[in-house]
Design a protein around this motif. Structure first.
Motif, mmCIF file in Angstrom:
data_model
loop_
_atom_site.group_PDB
_atom_site.id
_atom_site.type_symbol
_atom_site.label_atom_id
_atom_site.label_comp_id
_atom_site.label_asym_id
_atom_site.label_seq_id
_atom_site.Cartn_x
_atom_site.Cartn_y
_atom_site.Cartn_z
ATOM 1 N N PHE A 13 0.807 -1.219 0.000
ATOM 2 C CA PHE A 13 0.000 0.000 0.000
ATOM 3 C C PHE A 13 0.836 1.262 0.000
ATOM 4 N N ALA A 14 2.074 1.173 0.401
ATOM 5 C CA ALA A 14 2.921 2.361 0.524
ATOM 6 C C ALA A 14 3.077 3.148 -0.766
ATOM 7 N N PRO A 15 3.286 2.500 -1.920
ATOM 8 C CA PRO A 15 3.513 3.311 -3.122
ATOM 9 C C PRO A 15 2.263 3.665 -3.906
ATOM 10 N N MET A 16 1.100 3.325 -3.420
ATOM 11 C CA MET A 16 -0.113 3.559 -4.199
ATOM 12 C C MET A 16 -0.430 5.041 -4.281
ATOM 13 N N ASP A 17 -0.809 5.471 -5.455
ATOM 14 C CA ASP A 17 -1.086 6.881 -5.682
ATOM 15 C C ASP A 17 -2.269 7.398 -4.871
ATOM 16 N N HIS A 18 -3.248 6.543 -4.599
ATOM 17 C CA HIS A 18 -4.433 7.014 -3.890
ATOM 18 C C HIS A 18 -4.246 7.052 -2.368
ATOM 19 N N ILE A 19 -3.129 6.528 -1.871
ATOM 20 C CA ILE A 19 -2.842 6.612 -0.443
ATOM 21 C C ILE A 19 -2.161 7.954 -0.201
ATOM 22 N N VAL A 20 -2.846 8.827 0.472
ATOM 23 C CA VAL A 20 -2.314 10.175 0.685
ATOM 24 C C VAL A 20 -1.589 10.262 2.022
ATOM 25 N N GLU A 21 -0.789 11.293 2.145
ATOM 26 C CA GLU A 21 0.039 11.483 3.341
ATOM 27 C C GLU A 21 -0.780 11.466 4.632
ATOM 28 N N GLU A 22 -1.979 12.063 4.601
ATOM 29 C CA GLU A 22 -2.806 12.096 5.813
ATOM 30 C C GLU A 22 -3.185 10.682 6.269
ATOM 31 N N GLU A 23 -3.415 9.790 5.307
ATOM 32 C CA GLU A 23 -3.768 8.419 5.668
ATOM 33 C C GLU A 23 -2.591 7.704 6.326
ATOM 34 N N ILE A 24 -1.403 7.911 5.802
ATOM 35 C CA ILE A 24 -0.217 7.299 6.406
ATOM 36 C C ILE A 24 -0.014 7.879 7.807
ATOM 37 N N SER A 25 -0.119 9.191 7.932
ATOM 38 C CA SER A 25 0.055 9.840 9.237
ATOM 39 C C SER A 25 -0.980 9.350 10.245
ATOM 40 N N SER A 26 -2.233 9.239 9.819
ATOM 41 C CA SER A 26 -3.268 8.782 10.751
ATOM 42 C C SER A 26 -3.068 7.313 11.117
ATOM 43 N N THR A 27 -2.556 6.511 10.188
ATOM 44 C CA THR A 27 -2.281 5.109 10.495
ATOM 45 C C THR A 27 -1.140 4.995 11.499
ATOM 46 N N ILE A 28 -0.087 5.764 11.302
ATOM 47 C CA ILE A 28 1.036 5.750 12.254
ATOM 48 C C ILE A 28 0.567 6.243 13.622
ATOM 49 N N SER A 29 -0.281 7.258 13.641
ATOM 50 C CA SER A 29 -0.842 7.745 14.916
ATOM 51 C C SER A 29 -1.669 6.667 15.601
ATOM 52 N N PHE A 30 -2.491 5.966 14.828
ATOM 53 C CA PHE A 30 -3.286 4.873 15.381
ATOM 54 C C PHE A 30 -2.376 3.806 15.995
ATOM 55 N N ILE A 31 -1.317 3.462 15.274
ATOM 56 C CA ILE A 31 -0.384 2.452 15.793
ATOM 57 C C ILE A 31 0.208 2.933 17.111
ATOM 58 N N ARG A 32 0.667 4.180 17.155
ATOM 59 C CA ARG A 32 1.254 4.727 18.387
ATOM 60 C C ARG A 32 0.254 4.687 19.553
ATOM 61 N N GLU A 33 -0.985 5.042 19.285
ATOM 62 C CA GLU A 33 -2.005 5.079 20.337
ATOM 63 C C GLU A 33 -2.389 3.688 20.837
ATOM 64 N N ASN A 34 -2.211 2.669 20.003
ATOM 65 C CA ASN A 34 -2.658 1.323 20.346
ATOM 66 C C ASN A 34 -1.522 0.316 20.458
ATOM 67 N N ILE A 35 -0.297 0.801 20.486
ATOM 68 C CA ILE A 35 0.865 -0.081 20.455
ATOM 69 C C ILE A 35 0.923 -1.018 21.662
ATOM 70 N N SER A 36 0.317 -0.621 22.766
ATOM 71 C CA SER A 36 0.353 -1.485 23.958
ATOM 72 C C SER A 36 -0.407 -2.795 23.727
ATOM 73 N N ASP A 37 -1.293 -2.837 22.738
ATOM 74 C CA ASP A 37 -2.024 -4.060 22.397
ATOM 75 C C ASP A 37 -1.201 -5.003 21.516
ATOM 76 N N ALA A 38 -0.138 -4.481 20.910
ATOM 77 C CA ALA A 38 0.588 -5.221 19.885
ATOM 78 C C ALA A 38 1.757 -6.010 20.467
ATOM 79 N N VAL A 39 2.094 -7.082 19.776
ATOM 80 C CA VAL A 39 3.272 -7.872 20.123
ATOM 81 C C VAL A 39 4.396 -7.637 19.112
#
Length: 83
Positions: A13-39
Motif C-alpha cells: 500500500f505504501a507506493p499507491m497513488d491514492h494513499i495520501v500522506e494524511e492516511e499514512i500519518s493517521s495510520t502511524i498515529s493509530f499504531i502509536r495510540e494502540n501499540i500497547s495491544d501489539a506484540v
C-alpha cells in the motif's frame, strides 16, 4: 488458542497513488495510540515486485520512508518487526 496483534502499513500500500500522506500519518498515529495491544510492528518491508514500483524511483523511495517509520516505531517501543 492465543491471538496476537501486530500493527503496520503493508508494503504493497505504501507506493499507491491514492494513499495520501494524511492516511499514512493517521495510520502511524493509530499504531502509536494502540501499540500497547501489539506484540510486533508489521508486516512491512520493501516490495519491488510490481512493475509500477520497480521502475519508479519515487514510489520506491516512498516505500523506504514508510518502512523506516515502522523500524523506528519498533525500536522506540522495543518490539520485534515482521518483515
Amino acid at each position: 488458542m492465543m491471538l496476537c496483534i501486530a500493527y503496520g502499513v503493508d508494503r504493497k500500500f505504501a507506493p499507491m497513488d491514492h494513499i495520501v500522506e494524511e492516511e499514512i500519518s493517521s495510520t502511524i498515529s493509530f499504531i502509536r495510540e494502540n501499540i500497547s495491544d501489539a506484540v510486533a510492528v508489521g508486516e512491512t518491508g520493501l516490495d519491488y515486485w510490481y512493475k509500477e514500483v520497480r521502475k519508479n524511483e519515487e514510489k520506491k523511495q516512498r516505500q523506504k520512508e514508510i518502512f523506516q517509520l515502522q523500524l523506528e516505531l519498533a525500536k522506540e517501543f522495543d518490539l520485534p518487526i515482521i518483515i
